[in-house]
Design a protein around this motif. Sequence first.
Motif, PDB file in Angstrom:
ATOM      1  N   ARG A  93      76.035  30.276  15.516  1.00  0.00           N
ATOM      2  CA  ARG A  93      74.946  31.168  15.920  1.00  0.00           C
ATOM      3  C   ARG A  93      75.399  32.142  17.005  1.00  0.00           C
ATOM      4  N   ASP A 131      68.042  30.305  20.728  1.00  0.00           N
ATOM      5  CA  ASP A 131      67.579  31.294  19.756  1.00  0.00           C
ATOM      6  C   ASP A 131      66.891  32.485  20.421  1.00  0.00           C
ATOM      7  N   CYS A 132      66.102  32.233  21.442  1.00  0.00           N
ATOM      8  CA  CYS A 132      65.276  33.292  22.037  1.00  0.00           C
ATOM      9  C   CYS A 132      65.924  33.997  23.219  1.00  0.00           C
ATOM     10  N   CYS A 147      71.041  34.234  22.224  1.00  0.00           N
ATOM     11  CA  CYS A 147      71.473  35.079  21.104  1.00  0.00           C
ATOM     12  C   CYS A 147      71.043  36.538  21.259  1.00  0.00           C
ATOM     13  N   GLU A 191      67.175  24.240  21.872  1.00  0.00           N
ATOM     14  CA  GLU A 191      67.340  25.089  20.687  1.00  0.00           C
ATOM     15  C   GLU A 191      66.557  26.386  20.837  1.00  0.00           C
TER      16      GLU A 191
END
Length: 617
Positions: A167, A135-136, A139, A131
Amino acid sequence: MDNKHQHPQPQPQLSLAKSSRQRCNEWIFRDVPSDITIDVNGGTFALHKFPLVSRSGRIRKLVAEHRDSDISRIELLNLPGGAETFELAAKFCYGINFEITSANVAQLCCVSDYLEMTEDFSKDNLGSRAEEYIDCIVCKNLEMCVEVLQQCESLLPLADELKIVSRCIDAVASKACAEQIASSFSRLEYSSSGRLHMNKHTKCEGDWWIEDLSVLRFDLYQRVMTAMKCRGVRPESIGASLMNYAQKELTKKSSLWNPTTQAKVDLVSVPSGHERQVVETIIGLLPVEKLAVPINFLFGLLRSAVMLDCTVACRLDLERRIASQLDIAALDDLLIPSFRHAGDTLFDVDTVHRILVNFAQQDDSEDEMDDASVFESDSPHSPSQTALLKVAKLVDNYLAEIAPDANLKLAKFMVIAETLPSHARTVHDGLYRAIDIYLKAHQNLSDSDKKRLCKMIDFQKLSQEAGAHAAQNERLPLQSIVQVLYFEQLRLRNALSCSYGDEEHKPVHQSWRISSGALSAAMSPRDNYASLRRENRELKLELARLRMRLNDLEKEHVCMKRDMVKSHSRKFMSSFSRKIGKLSFFGHSSSRGSSSPSKNSYRTDSKVIERTCASTD
């Protein structure tokens, strides 16, 4: 021979299991014998319970349920990502390092959810690591988001439930919008006057993502495009992306997109299921703005929708879009092949008729929405009138193209010709040509049908060349030929009267009224109003000129009376005859039964003037 063909099927599973064991032997504890075997989608892994139980909640529960029987084999059904992804999860349980990339992060997220490798069972577990990478890292990069979305295609619906897809889609839309804004700013420059403006000649480099998105499956592509539209990405960029995606996804491009294709396509041989979904998806994503996509692309979609039997709603939507910009269409665009039974027309006339009806209704609605201020415009050709003239010419050419079709019924031909309002055609040469071709190809028409067909032609609006051709056309009904000859005679008489009449003696106001009347009949009500206002102003000016001339004549009349009192000589008669010659202007303009002077009246006036001059001499 029989034995060789009886046992080939288990070999792939055996080789997969063997390769799994070989890979496992490279990184598992070799000095400790395995105490549990994991079967995953045909792959077999000989592992140890303790490393697995310490990280995976699912395996811990399975082992706990069979504690009494000392379970030694577990089968994991429908594990997302298959044996390769499980091997990475097992390596993580054993503490063996491997690289998380955009090519495997989606699978790791899904397998960690399946195996319950969460923070509840171990700190910094596989789920939180994957995850964090999304996210880091993912994205922040558009290309990596697209690659992850590709990996998610085989992981649905679990990837959707874990919000991996949403996302990545949001990240793609945000990045594309940001790139576009940055590109727009780079195109800003100061003009010579010091004002800031957009340089339209500089190529926009903010749409490089168009090619990247074309690799997505159509359902994910649809969601990405919807998110981009919500974020405010330019309609032109959306349209360019849709065109690029359509060209890559539609496998039958040659038959779907070629506007001149006339061959009937066998729908059974076309893999229409996927293509139909793609076409319907693209139609649903089209921007609402005009000219966001070229009109030939819209016609290509319509041709595909007709061939693939897409939903009625999709086809009607395309027809409305095409109608809104029909004035920029070409003849080849309208030639949509008919994909029905063999007895049907060569081209799809019904679809074209619906497009023309939409165009005509749109033109009427625009006229109704205009307020009174529009009628103050003195422009002889408003945009709507210009569009009408272009579409009328296009329709006449289309009628001439479909007229030779032996299966084309008279009713269909006439309904296409009569769809546009009467003021759309200023010249009827194109309509006459199409009707002549239809009469030549359908020689079995009855006289009544020929009369009905030719009633659509306004023979007064034929050019001189077309009128001469129609006067000698044996295919026309006798009544139509008589009309042609009558109008040709009127035209000839007007031409003769203009050629014999003197320039300053010509009834200017009358000839102008005739020409303006013809122009008004060819205009829409909105433009007709402006034309009448101009005509009214012109008539007022002409009336003012006549009043001034009348005052001059009255002064001359007073002078003539004085001359009569003073002298009764032949010089008086000579000047009197010259005055009579000047008064011939009123004699020409007030001739009865005709709006122009006749040849006989001109000859009579000439003889009077000759006799007067002779007497003077």
